[in-house]
Design an enzyme around this catalytic site. Sequence first.
Site: not given
Ligand code: DGL
Length: 277
Positions: A13-14, A153, A187
């Site tokens: 993930d990010s 975050e 998230h």
């Molecule tokens: N958690 C990620 C998603 O499901 C990425 C969120 C992000 O970095 O903007 O899209």
Amino acid sequence: MRSLRKQPVGVFDSGVGGLTVLRELHKHLPQESIIYFADTDRLPYGHRSGEEITQFVREILHWMGNQGAKMVIMACNTSSALALETVRKEFDFPILGIIFPGALAAVQYGRRIGVISTLATANSNAYLNAIKEIDKSVEVYQVGCPEFVPIIESNRIYEPESREIVAGYLEPLLKKQIDTLIYGCTHYPHLEPVIQEIIPEQIRLIDPAKYLRTSAEKELELLGLSNLSKDSLGKTKFYASGCPATFATASRQWLGYLPRVEKVQLTPVSVALEPIE
Ligand code: DGL
């Protein structure tokens, strides 16, 4: 050669969003070893273009392949929405996305489905298309929520101002009288206590992570890749492209312990690898 069954599953993930997927994997597939990668250096993904995201994902998958991952789970909706189709053709290990399992689950319950996600996911219409493919008659309402990931975050979830922000994004969906709400970003389940305070109890919340885990389990079985040593626990290793200490601290409350995180410098993959036939 070490049996493929004992090789790790890659999850990425990010940032901390994918930990909602990791939590499911730990609960239901504890024998699997996992490599968790957080692309914190380039977070958030939600405002980036399809090309950028596809390139990032390519680099992550390339690295995961070098780590010996037997399968990779995209614990990121934005990557699944924008890059899955392209990169699936470029790598010779199975790659699982989160959108379809989430859409399929929502359609079992809802006729008026709301989706909250990053802007990139909302603009891609990935959930809308997936839901309509399963059942055309279902109404779908999508809202991009660019402020949610920074709140999560930076651990500002319980601040009154954050509650106001969350309520503001949910308002148009409540006006549409949705019966089901999909967390279209990994998230967002971290915001659940706040969301539950805002929406009526009868709205069913769908966390696609739960259904992604079920598909991962089935896929591992089907491909003969499941780790069969049910009596030993798999290991989880954490990696981040940004500051390891920051990611470890942000993860602590979701994991219940402070993880050891190693920094990874991804190698740029300048051109698409040869498509696998
Ligand atoms: N958690 C990620 C998603 O499901 C990425 C969120 C992000 O970095 O903007 O899209």
